[in-house]
Design a protein around this motif. Structure first.
Motif, PDB file in Angstrom:
ATOM      1  N   GLY A  74      58.140  34.445  48.831  1.00  0.00           N
ATOM      2  CA  GLY A  74      57.493  35.223  47.784  1.00  0.00           C
ATOM      3  C   GLY A  74      56.331  34.472  47.149  1.00  0.00           C
ATOM      4  N   ALA A  75      56.507  33.171  46.918  1.00  0.00           N
ATOM      5  CA  ALA A  75      55.422  32.362  46.361  1.00  0.00           C
ATOM      6  C   ALA A  75      54.257  32.273  47.343  1.00  0.00           C
ATOM      7  N   LEU A  76      54.569  32.115  48.618  1.00  0.00           N
ATOM      8  CA  LEU A  76      53.520  32.062  49.642  1.00  0.00           C
ATOM      9  C   LEU A  76      52.751  33.389  49.698  1.00  0.00           C
ATOM     10  N   ALA A  77      53.474  34.503  49.583  1.00  0.00           N
ATOM     11  CA  ALA A  77      52.814  35.811  49.571  1.00  0.00           C
ATOM     12  C   ALA A  77      51.903  35.950  48.357  1.00  0.00           C
ATOM     13  N   GLY A  78      52.334  35.477  47.198  1.00  0.00           N
ATOM     14  CA  GLY A  78      51.498  35.527  46.002  1.00  0.00           C
ATOM     15  C   GLY A  78      50.239  34.701  46.138  1.00  0.00           C
ATOM     16  N   ILE A  79      50.357  33.524  46.758  1.00  0.00           N
ATOM     17  CA  ILE A  79      49.181  32.675  46.974  1.00  0.00           C
ATOM     18  C   ILE A  79      48.202  33.348  47.922  1.00  0.00           C
ATOM     19  N   ILE A  80      48.721  33.951  48.992  1.00  0.00           N
ATOM     20  CA  ILE A  80      47.859  34.629  49.964  1.00  0.00           C
ATOM     21  C   ILE A  80      47.173  35.837  49.333  1.00  0.00           C
ATOM     22  N   ILE A  81      47.901  36.586  48.519  1.00  0.00           N
ATOM     23  CA  ILE A  81      47.301  37.743  47.842  1.00  0.00           C
ATOM     24  C   ILE A  81      46.201  37.290  46.884  1.00  0.00           C
ATOM     25  N   SER A  82      46.438  36.216  46.147  1.00  0.00           N
ATOM     26  CA  SER A  82      45.416  35.698  45.237  1.00  0.00           C
ATOM     27  C   SER A  82      44.182  35.233  45.994  1.00  0.00           C
ATOM     28  N   ALA A  83      44.396  34.544  47.112  1.00  0.00           N
ATOM     29  CA  ALA A  83      43.263  34.089  47.923  1.00  0.00           C
ATOM     30  C   ALA A  83      42.490  35.282  48.483  1.00  0.00           C
ATOM     31  N   GLY A  84      43.195  36.313  48.906  1.00  0.00           N
ATOM     32  CA  GLY A  84      42.535  37.522  49.399  1.00  0.00           C
ATOM     33  C   GLY A  84      41.740  38.215  48.309  1.00  0.00           C
ATOM     34  N   LEU A  85      42.289  38.265  47.095  1.00  0.00           N
ATOM     35  CA  LEU A  85      41.574  38.884  45.973  1.00  0.00           C
ATOM     36  C   LEU A  85      40.304  38.110  45.645  1.00  0.00           C
ATOM     37  N   ILE A  86      40.395  36.789  45.648  1.00  0.00           N
ATOM     38  CA  ILE A  86      39.217  35.966  45.370  1.00  0.00           C
ATOM     39  C   ILE A  86      38.153  36.177  46.445  1.00  0.00           C
ATOM     40  N   ALA A  87      38.564  36.159  47.716  1.00  0.00           N
ATOM     41  CA  ALA A  87      37.603  36.360  48.814  1.00  0.00           C
ATOM     42  C   ALA A  87      36.958  37.742  48.729  1.00  0.00           C
ATOM     43  N   PHE A  88      37.766  38.764  48.451  1.00  0.00           N
ATOM     44  CA  PHE A  88      37.267  40.124  48.339  1.00  0.00           C
ATOM     45  C   PHE A  88      36.235  40.248  47.221  1.00  0.00           C
ATOM     46  N   CYS A  89      36.541  39.690  46.075  1.00  0.00           N
ATOM     47  CA  CYS A  89      35.625  39.784  44.934  1.00  0.00           C
ATOM     48  C   CYS A  89      34.358  38.972  45.155  1.00  0.00           C
TER      49      CYS A  89
END
Length: 104
Positions: A74-89
């Motif tokens: 779950g923590a790994l998924a949260g980190i990946i989602i945050s990284a994806g959000l940063i890249a997207f923005c």
């Protein structure tokens, strides 16, 4: 007389619409926050707020604590989602000039 299947289908539609509305509301608020604040801060706060809500509801409903492997995934998924959000923005900021912090 109303059948059970009809009532079940009704609630499926209602809960689906509520899920879509809550998803869109959170997406709108995230976009709004990312325009007003630093995107890195938003990317860290969004999963933290989700964790607090999920943790609070788990405590309220007296659910058992997950195993350590599940917590790590779950923590790994949260980190990946945050990284994806940063890249997207960052991509949208370059291409469209969106998500720039406003100046006061």
């Amino acid at each position: 007389m109303i059948s059970i299947g009809l009532v079940t289908e009704f609630f499926v539609v209602i809960f689906g619409l509520l899920a879509a509305a809550s998803w869109n509301a959170s997406d709108f608020n995230e976009d709004f926050a990312s325009k007003k604040f630093n995107i890195y801060g938003v990317a860290m706060i969004v999963p933290t707020v989700g964790l607090l809500f999920l943790g609070g509801s788990a405590l309220l409903l007296q659910k058992q604590i997950p195993q350590i492997e599940e917590i790590i995934w779950g923590a790994l998924a949260g980190i990946i989602i945050s990284a994806g959000l940063i890249a997207f923005c960052r991509i949208f900021r370059r291409v469209h000039g969106l998500w720039k912090p406003t100046k006061k």
